[in-house]
Enzyme design. Structure first.
Site, PDB file in Angstrom:
ATOM      1  N   PHE A   3      -1.599  -7.005  -4.166  1.00 28.25           N
ATOM      2  CA  PHE A   3      -2.258  -5.993  -3.484  1.00 28.25           C
ATOM      3  C   PHE A   3      -2.453  -5.299  -2.007  1.00 28.25           C
ATOM      4  CE2 PHE A   3      -5.399  -2.051  -2.876  1.00 28.25           C
ATOM      5  CZ  PHE A   3      -4.751  -1.419  -3.636  1.00 28.25           C
TER       6      PHE A   3
ATOM      7  N   ASP B 224      -2.638 -10.426   4.804  1.00 30.36           N
ATOM      8  CA  ASP B 224      -3.550  -9.855   4.655  1.00 30.36           C
ATOM      9  C   ASP B 224      -4.461 -10.163   4.294  1.00 30.36           C
ATOM     10  OD1 ASP B 224      -4.872  -8.028   3.238  1.00 30.36           O
ATOM     11  OD2 ASP B 224      -3.349  -6.983   2.461  1.00 30.36           O
TER      12      ASP B 224
ATOM     13  N   LYS C 253     -11.886  -2.703   5.214  1.00 27.63           N
ATOM     14  CA  LYS C 253     -12.170  -3.503   4.217  1.00 27.63           C
ATOM     15  C   LYS C 253     -14.210  -3.577   4.764  1.00 27.63           C
ATOM     16  CE  LYS C 253     -11.052  -3.814  -0.338  1.00 27.63           C
ATOM     17  NZ  LYS C 253      -9.772  -4.045  -0.654  1.00 27.63           N
TER      18      LYS C 253
HETATM   19  C1  LIG Z   1      -8.941  -3.048  -0.842  1.00 30.44           C
HETATM   20  C2  LIG Z   1      -7.084  -3.704   0.010  1.00 30.44           C
HETATM   21  C3  LIG Z   1      -6.445  -3.411   0.426  1.00 30.44           C
HETATM   22  C4  LIG Z   1      -6.287  -1.733   0.655  1.00 30.44           C
HETATM   23  O1  LIG Z   1      -7.672  -1.242   1.744  1.00 30.44           O
HETATM   24  P1  LIG Z   1      -8.005   0.108   1.519  1.00 30.44           P
HETATM   25  O2  LIG Z   1      -8.886   0.696   2.743  1.00 30.44           O
HETATM   26  O3  LIG Z   1      -8.467   0.659   0.012  1.00 30.44           O
HETATM   27  O4  LIG Z   1      -6.436   0.710   1.795  1.00 30.44           O
HETATM   28  C5  LIG Z   1      -5.427  -3.867   1.187  1.00 30.44           C
HETATM   29  N1  LIG Z   1      -5.214  -5.498   0.721  1.00 30.44           N
HETATM   30  C6  LIG Z   1      -6.461  -6.383   0.103  1.00 30.44           C
HETATM   31  C7  LIG Z   1      -5.516  -7.799   0.240  1.00 30.44           C
HETATM   32  C8  LIG Z   1      -7.095  -5.754  -0.306  1.00 30.44           C
HETATM   33  O5  LIG Z   1      -8.295  -6.053  -0.567  1.00 30.44           O
END
Ligand SMILES: *Cc1c(COP(=O)(O)O)cnc(C)c1O
Length: 398
Positions: free
Chosen positions: A130, A217, A246
């Site tokens: 994701f 990521d 986050k």
């Molecule tokens: C939450 C998340 C995203 C997206 O972040 P947003 O601030 O909602 O755009 C991307 N990569 C990972 C691994 C995530 O957990």
């Protein structure tokens, strides 16, 4: 049911609204107390209403909130320096969210390719990954539900299974246009699925051999959540590009792309930009978050509390037939059942716990890093009977 809402129905929210918080406690509009095991999806690093964070934000708001990237922003430089020092990388671009950080990473990889004469660069991405919901990041995401209805997808991604180095070696042999490998150190939305440390090292070696960028990521698993500043540090490697968001500023929106070496030199003036990113208020919140994490030893605390939570859940759920696995690192924990278990969210809420379920069958715990031992023990004592009950029922036939 409540009256029709003017908010677009992109979420189906629980019928609870919190209007106050204190550490790991949340209070709803009726004054009822809940233990927060979600932290706004790994966002509220310092919990709620942390006095140092509140004071820093209030002080900064009273001075200046936003100027523009058209001017020097000393706080931006300071937070960039902190992230560079903690990661051993060299440069940072600030934005406002995870998908923006990932979008910037994808742009870096593509331009890195173009700068090397590759006109149609490809990026390796992963099953169950994701990365966000913009067109490029949903295309990189490995989940049909996220992509469906938004085709045509952005091209230039090739997908492999996680922890399978043979699959990546085949890509290396067959696809000359690959420029980068893009993966979560621990898949979050995918169900708390870690990239194994040996796999991360193999990917690093392959990227070095091929001149590919390794892009990790850390939007969810970074910022101390796993007991290291960044989850890939458990493998002793350093990525070329690391998107963060986050938890960076404990609730004030901040995204960041941290880059190293050649990847850090890809963007030139005019190649990328943002209006809000790097603003003084957001940077101040990030700086105080890191200060408190260091001064209060929150990395070691996350490891210790993770052991209390995970150890407790393993002990209490041992032998329950419907429980597949309790796994995680630090305060990023998944309890996988052998069945869809969305109902656990509502049952837990009734019992005074805020948590969530991801990948249909994984109960996910992402508490604030300030969670106390007593709170971790309370979480185990409250959650275990709920899961034992749900996991012991016969699986509904579909
Ligand atoms: C939450 C998340 C995203 C997206 O972040 P947003 O601030 O909602 O755009 C991307 N990569 C990972 C691994 C995530 O957990």
């Amino acid at each position: 049911m409540t009256a029709a809402s003017p908010v677009m129905p992109t979420y189906a929210p629980q019928p609870v609204a919190f209007d106050r918080g204190d550490g790991a406690w949340l209070y709803d509009t009726d004054g009822r107390r809940y233990l927060d095991l979600l932290a706004g999806i790994a966002v509220n690093t310092l919990g709620h209403n942390h006095p140092r964070l509140v004071a820093a934000i209030a002080d900064q708001a009273s001075k200046i909130i936003h100027t523009s990237n058209l001017f020097e922003i000393p706080l931006r430089r300071q937070l960039a320096q902190r992230l560079v020092d903690l990661s051993g990388m060299t440069n940072v671009f600030f934005c406002n969210s995870g998908l923006e950080a990932n979008e910037a990473a994808i742009k870096i990889a593509r331009k890195y390719g173009h700068d090397r004469g590759i006109d149609l660069p490809e990026i390796v991405v992963y099953e169950k990954a994701f990365h966000g919901r913009s067109l490029a990041t949903l295309s990189a995401t490995g989940n049909d539900k996220v992509q469906k209805g938004f085709e045509p997808l952005v091209p230039g991604f090739v997908r492999v299974p996680l922890n399978d180095i043979d699959a990546l070696n085949r890509i290396a042999a067959e696809r000359p246009n690959v420029v980068a490998v893009f993966l979560e150190a621990i898949q979050g939305e995918g169900g708390i699925q870690p990239a194994r440390t040996d796999y991360l090292r193999q990917v690093r070696a392959l990227c070095d051999a091929r001149g590919w960028l390794m892009m990790v990521d850390e939007v969810q698993c970074g910022t101390g959540r796993t007991g290291k500043w960044f989850a890939h540090q458990w493998a002793g490697i350093r990525p070329d590009v690391m998107p963060l968001a986050k938890g960076v500023s404990s609730g004030i929106p901040v995204g960041a792309v941290v880059a190293h070496g050649a990847a850090a030199e890809v963007f030139k003036p005019g190649n990328h930009g943002t209006t809000f990113g790097g603003n003084p208020l957001a940077m101040r919140a990030g700086l105080v978050t890191i200060d408190v994490m260091e001064e209060d030893g929150l990395l070691d605390h996350a490891t210790a509390m993770g052991e209390v939570l995970m150890g407790g859940m393993r002990r209490e759920l041992a032998g329950v037939p419907g429980v597949r696995e309790v796994r995680g690192t630090g305060l990023m924990i998944g309890i996988e059942l052998d069945r869809p278990c969305g109902e656990v969210v509502g049952l837990a809420l009734k019992a005074g716990l805020v948590l969530n379920v991801t990948a249909d069958s994984v109960v996910r715990l992402l508490p604030p890093l300030i969670l106390s031992r007593e709170q971790a023990e309370l979480a185990v004592a409250t959650l275990a009977p709920i899961l034992r009950d749900v996991a012991s029922r016969p699986v509904a036939q579909t």
